[in-house]
Write a protein that holds these residues in place. Structure first.
Motif, PDB file in Angstrom:
ATOM      1  N   MET A   1      44.676  41.156  36.744  1.00 43.34           N
ATOM      2  CA  MET A   1      44.241  41.891  35.557  1.00 43.34           C
ATOM      3  C   MET A   1      45.455  42.417  34.799  1.00 43.34           C
ATOM      4  SD  MET A   1      41.954  45.342  35.438  1.00 43.34           S
ATOM      5  CE  MET A   1      43.236  46.379  36.096  1.00 43.34           C
ATOM      6  N   LEU A  10      37.676  44.493  25.176  1.00 42.10           N
ATOM      7  CA  LEU A  10      37.397  45.482  24.126  1.00 42.10           C
ATOM      8  C   LEU A  10      37.045  44.779  22.809  1.00 42.10           C
ATOM      9  CD1 LEU A  10      40.075  48.249  24.795  1.00 42.10           C
ATOM     10  CD2 LEU A  10      37.627  48.403  25.135  1.00 42.10           C
ATOM     11  N   TYR A 124      26.833  44.805  34.307  1.00 43.26           N
ATOM     12  CA  TYR A 124      27.466  44.811  35.617  1.00 43.26           C
ATOM     13  C   TYR A 124      27.243  46.174  36.307  1.00 43.26           C
ATOM     14  CZ  TYR A 124      31.051  44.449  39.179  1.00 43.26           C
ATOM     15  OH  TYR A 124      31.707  44.413  40.381  1.00 43.26           O
TER      16      TYR A 124
ATOM     17  N   SER B 139      36.868  53.261  23.991  1.00 39.82           N
ATOM     18  CA  SER B 139      37.925  52.260  24.163  1.00 39.82           C
ATOM     19  C   SER B 139      39.178  52.931  24.717  1.00 39.82           C
ATOM     20  CB  SER B 139      38.262  51.594  22.838  1.00 39.82           C
ATOM     21  OG  SER B 139      37.110  51.016  22.311  1.00 39.82           O
ATOM     22  N   VAL B 142      38.825  53.376  28.336  1.00 38.55           N
ATOM     23  CA  VAL B 142      39.083  52.154  29.120  1.00 38.55           C
ATOM     24  C   VAL B 142      40.587  51.950  29.286  1.00 38.55           C
ATOM     25  CG1 VAL B 142      38.803  49.642  29.165  1.00 38.55           C
ATOM     26  CG2 VAL B 142      36.924  51.074  28.437  1.00 38.55           C
ATOM     27  N   LEU B 143      41.336  52.199  28.210  1.00 36.70           N
ATOM     28  CA  LEU B 143      42.793  52.032  28.289  1.00 36.70           C
ATOM     29  C   LEU B 143      43.404  53.056  29.241  1.00 36.70           C
ATOM     30  CD1 LEU B 143      43.496  51.284  24.532  1.00 36.70           C
ATOM     31  CD2 LEU B 143      43.595  49.672  26.429  1.00 36.70           C
ATOM     32  N   TYR B 146      42.916  51.774  32.603  1.00 32.25           N
ATOM     33  CA  TYR B 146      43.878  50.720  32.930  1.00 32.25           C
ATOM     34  C   TYR B 146      45.218  51.334  33.353  1.00 32.25           C
ATOM     35  CZ  TYR B 146      47.059  46.822  32.374  1.00 32.25           C
ATOM     36  OH  TYR B 146      48.033  45.877  32.600  1.00 32.25           O
ATOM     37  N   PHE B 149      44.884  52.837  36.745  1.00 30.64           N
ATOM     38  CA  PHE B 149      44.831  51.770  37.754  1.00 30.64           C
ATOM     39  C   PHE B 149      46.237  51.249  38.029  1.00 30.64           C
ATOM     40  CE2 PHE B 149      44.400  47.340  39.023  1.00 30.64           C
ATOM     41  CZ  PHE B 149      43.479  47.441  40.040  1.00 30.64           C
ATOM     42  N   GLN B 150      46.997  51.026  36.961  1.00 25.77           N
ATOM     43  CA  GLN B 150      48.374  50.527  37.112  1.00 25.77           C
ATOM     44  C   GLN B 150      49.215  51.527  37.900  1.00 25.77           C
ATOM     45  OE1 GLN B 150      49.778  47.590  36.179  1.00 25.77           O
ATOM     46  NE2 GLN B 150      47.736  46.921  35.656  1.00 25.77           N
ATOM     47  N   ARG B 223      34.827  53.088  34.225  1.00 29.87           N
ATOM     48  CA  ARG B 223      34.498  52.365  32.993  1.00 29.87           C
ATOM     49  C   ARG B 223      35.270  51.047  32.941  1.00 29.87           C
ATOM     50  NH1 ARG B 223      30.540  54.127  29.386  1.00 29.87           N
ATOM     51  NH2 ARG B 223      31.353  56.216  29.541  1.00 29.87           N
ATOM     52  N   LEU B 224      36.541  51.111  33.345  1.00 25.94           N
ATOM     53  CA  LEU B 224      37.365  49.899  33.389  1.00 25.94           C
ATOM     54  C   LEU B 224      36.737  48.877  34.330  1.00 25.94           C
ATOM     55  CD1 LEU B 224      40.280  48.698  32.637  1.00 25.94           C
ATOM     56  CD2 LEU B 224      40.889  49.433  34.926  1.00 25.94           C
ATOM     57  N   LYS B 225      36.288  49.357  35.479  1.00 21.40           N
ATOM     58  CA  LYS B 225      35.669  48.474  36.463  1.00 21.40           C
ATOM     59  C   LYS B 225      34.418  47.798  35.872  1.00 21.40           C
ATOM     60  CE  LYS B 225      34.360  46.782  40.443  1.00 21.40           C
ATOM     61  NZ  LYS B 225      34.984  45.566  40.924  1.00 21.40           N
ATOM     62  N   LEU B 226      33.611  48.584  35.169  1.00 13.85           N
ATOM     63  CA  LEU B 226      32.386  48.034  34.592  1.00 13.85           C
ATOM     64  C   LEU B 226      32.682  47.024  33.489  1.00 13.85           C
ATOM     65  CD1 LEU B 226      30.183  51.237  34.411  1.00 13.85           C
ATOM     66  CD2 LEU B 226      30.073  49.428  36.089  1.00 13.85           C
ATOM     67  N   MET B 227      33.773  47.256  32.767  1.00 11.49           N
ATOM     68  CA  MET B 227      34.129  46.331  31.681  1.00 11.49           C
ATOM     69  C   MET B 227      34.713  45.039  32.241  1.00 11.49           C
ATOM     70  SD  MET B 227      33.631  47.454  28.541  1.00 11.49           S
ATOM     71  CE  MET B 227      34.800  46.660  27.478  1.00 11.49           C
ATOM     72  N   LEU B 228      35.640  45.190  33.190  1.00 13.12           N
ATOM     73  CA  LEU B 228      36.355  44.001  33.686  1.00 13.12           C
ATOM     74  C   LEU B 228      35.660  43.369  34.889  1.00 13.12           C
ATOM     75  CD1 LEU B 228      39.957  45.214  33.130  1.00 13.12           C
ATOM     76  CD2 LEU B 228      38.892  43.278  32.066  1.00 13.12           C
ATOM     77  N   ARG B 231      37.206  41.206  37.928  1.00 14.66           N
ATOM     78  CA  ARG B 231      38.646  41.040  37.706  1.00 14.66           C
ATOM     79  C   ARG B 231      39.412  42.316  38.056  1.00 14.66           C
ATOM     80  NH1 ARG B 231      38.808  39.060  31.825  1.00 14.66           N
ATOM     81  NH2 ARG B 231      36.637  39.660  31.954  1.00 14.66           N
ATOM     82  N   CYS B 232      38.717  43.429  38.094  1.00 11.91           N
ATOM     83  CA  CYS B 232      39.348  44.685  38.527  1.00 11.91           C
ATOM     84  C   CYS B 232      39.034  44.846  40.010  1.00 11.91           C
ATOM     85  CB  CYS B 232      38.784  45.850  37.716  1.00 11.91           C
ATOM     86  SG  CYS B 232      39.381  47.443  38.254  1.00 11.91           S
TER      87      CYS B 232
END
Lengths: 184, 441
Positions: A1, A10, A124, B139, B142-143, B146, B149-150, B223-228, B231-232
């Motif tokens: 990712m 997005l 999801y 948005s 979500v960033l 990310y 997460f990083q 939220r990131l998990k739900l979007m990606l 892949r997350c």
């Protein structure tokens, strides 16, 4: 990712927003006094679509909606919705891409309290509920009824009755009147 | 007070009465408790309508009265769901409160109405407001997810498990699963929790790598998990998958126990009923307890506060404390933070989460509402009574859903269900049993 993946998702959700705007503009959504529910059926040939149609009227009644608009790409839903509910104002046919964009927008946030997704696996995170199947007598019908529609312990509905059977496409007739046995 | 807003409030109320939303049968709740709500209550009274209460989200002001109108917690006021109940909002800025109402199905413009519309914005303010539109705000979230997460994966290259709620009881339960050796915890992982209290309990229960995040960071990660999606690599470990869940009402209507929820929806294997050996550190708390004047084996610790369950009326705890004092027990209230106040007639004692078990064992008796704190002390060698509020809004009783009977390490916990407005005498039968049981050691 990586950040490109995040940005791409997005952008998809932004595209979903544009599509949602297009739908609401068509429906005169703002003038509708909040009584139109928009229900998205994201799957084709999915057995749960039957249950989502079967309990649609109860759902609308419980949430104080008077009308519904269906967005789908499933032919059977398009052909059969009128046998399940007289409150469906319109059925919009959408392509896969549009539906996935709309779902991505919904994943970003619940943008409108009048938008609902008729699925046990989308967006999801919802697929988690399938793990309950078979435990404490949980069935797919109940997941639709209590899980997604949140109708509580409503008694099971019988399949709708069709009066002029000869005028109806046999496949549709079988789908509508087949009852829950054919959809389990 | 702004005259324009008062005027708008009048118009909106007249409109609601005219379209039949507010009738003589309507049970009206006003939210939150501010000067406009007080003004609105007066206006409604003058028109012949009765206000049933003020709805607030914080627990501290609940059970008070303002000019004869009770101040209630949202869940207390709005559960059970009734058609006649309507909420009038004079301020819609508290999003937590609004989310709670959404959860209880008091939808905007259906069961709740905002009677003080915001002032029209100037041209430039409207331009600026665009930047605050939900799509941009979400948005950004979500960033943030990310970036978080990083940051977490850069520090430790392992699997991230996200526990999205601020709940020490559930972390205790995860600790039981960890020490039982479930497959999910076999790999190298970092448990991400919200708030220091959860972090403390996680470490106490034996989790090696724990990251404490803020609620915003955790929400962003989820939220990131739900979007990606897949892949997350992070995984949310809670049975009530946030935002898109479809399970809560199914769990309620089909009479699940919450251990069963974890067994099925999170771990995929049962916790079982055999007691699990926990690597809990024992603390010598005798000096601390003596400092507070606690008599060993002759003290009752009351824990009246819970975050997720509706609060039982303070009158219940006050009567109980009085009765216990009359019987010769020393009575302490466990309260932490500025919002929790000691029960009348009891001494105040802030109990740290690591020492809770040892302190309850020293005291000899524990009576508390079903909460995370009760989970923590359920294995202590003391007499324990856990009180469950009786709520009509659920198909499965809270006492059945949260019961200690299915928690392997909870030994000798007496459970009792009381109505929200119960008096302390409801517990007298249990107290008699306690007296017969001696000192509780």
């Amino acid at each position: 990712m990586n950040i490109l993946d995040v940005t791409a998702e997005l952008m998809k959700s932004f595209a979903g927003k544009l599509y949602w705007k297009r739908i609401t503009r068509k429906l005169d959504y703002k003038e509708s006094n909040g009584d139109i529910a928009v229900v998205l059926f994201p799957h084709t040939n999915e057995e749960t679509n039957y249950y989502f149609l079967l309990y649609l009227d109860d759902f609308l009644k419980q949430r104080n909606f008077t009308r519904a608009v269906i967005i789908t790409r499933d032919d059977m839903v398009k052909k059969s919705y009128s046998f399940f509910s007289h409150n469906v104002q319109q059925c919009i046919t959408a392509r896969d891409k549009k539906i996935s964009r709309l779902l991505m927008f919904y994943s970003l946030f619940h943008f409108d309290g009048r938008f609902f997704v008729a699925s046990l696996t989308q967006p999801y995170g919802r697929e988690q509920c399938l793990q309950l199947l078979g435990i404490n007598e949980v069935t797919k019908e109940q997941l639709v009824k209590s899980g997604v529609y949140q109708l509580g312990n409503l008694p099971n509905r019988a399949a709708p009755k069709i009066k002029r059977k000869k005028q109806v496409d046999p496949a549709v007739l079988a789908y509508v009147t087949g009852g829950r046995d054919s959809h389990e | 007070m702004n005259e324009e807003i008062l005027k708008l409030m009048d118009e909106r109320i007249a409109q609601l009465i005219a379209n039949g939303t507010i009738t003589e049968k309507t049970i009206l709740y006003l939210s939150p408790l501010n000067e406009y709500s007080l003004q609105l209550a007066n206006k409604l009274k003058s028109r012949g309508f009765r206000v049933a209460g003020y709805c607030i989200s914080a627990n501290n002001a609940a059970h008070q009265e303002v000019y004869g109108v009770p101040v209630m917690d949202v869940s207390e006021a709005l559960i059970p769901f009734r058609k006649e109940k309507i909420v009038l909002l004079t301020d819609a800025s508290d999003t937590t409160l609004l989310k709670q109402m959404d959860f209880l199905e008091y939808w905007h413009n259906v069961k709740r109405f905002w009677v003080t519309e915001p002032k029209p914005l100037s041209f430039w303010k409207r331009r600026l407001q665009r930047a605050k539109r939900p799509i941009f705000v979400e948005s950004k979230r979500v960033l943030t997810g990310y970036r978080t997460f990083q940051r977490l994966t850069a520090a430790q290259h392992n699997q991230l498990y996200l526990f999205p709620h601020r709940s020490i009881g559930d972390i205790y339960l995860l600790g039981l699963y960890l020490n039982k050796g479930v497959q999910l915890f076999d790999r190298d992982f970092t448990l991400c929790v919200v708030g220091n209290a959860c972090g403390t309990v996680a470490k106490y229960m034996g989790f090696q790598k724990v990251s404490v995040l803020t609620q915003y960071e955790m929400d962003s990660l989820c939220r990131l998990k739900l979007m990606l999606q897949d892949r997350c690599s992070a995984k949310i470990i809670h049975y009530h998958y946030i935002y898109h869940t479809a399970v809560p009402q199914v769990l309620d209507t089909n009479h699940f126990h919450f251990i069963q929820c974890y067994d099925t929806l999170v771990f995929g294997e049962p916790l079982g009923t055999k007691p699990i050996r926990l690597p809990l550190k024992e603390y010598d708390v005798s000096a601390l307890c003596e400092e507070y004047g606690m008599a060993k084996g002759k003290t009752v610790i009351l824990a009246p506060y819970a975050k997720s369950l509706p609060q039982i009326h303070m009158k219940f705890w006050e009567e109980l404390a009085e009765e216990l004092s009359a019987q010769g027990y020393q009575v302490f209230t466990n309260c932490n933070g500025s919002t929790e106040i000691p029960i009348k007639g009891t001494s105040y004692m802030p109990i740290s989460l690591e020492e809770a078990n040892s302190i309850v064992e020293y005291a000899g008796y524990f009576i508390g509402i079903r909460s995370g704190f009760a989970d923590l002390v359920c294995g202590a060698k003391a007499k324990k009574i856990v009180v469950y509020p009786k709520c009509k809004g659920y198909k499965t009783k809270l006492i059945d859903f949260y019961s200690f009977q299915n928690i392997p390490n909870a030994v000798g916990v007496d459970e009792i269900e009381v109505p929200l407005d119960s008096s302390g005498s409801a517990l007298s039968r249990k107290l008699k049993a306690m007296r017969r049981g001696g000192d509780g050691q």
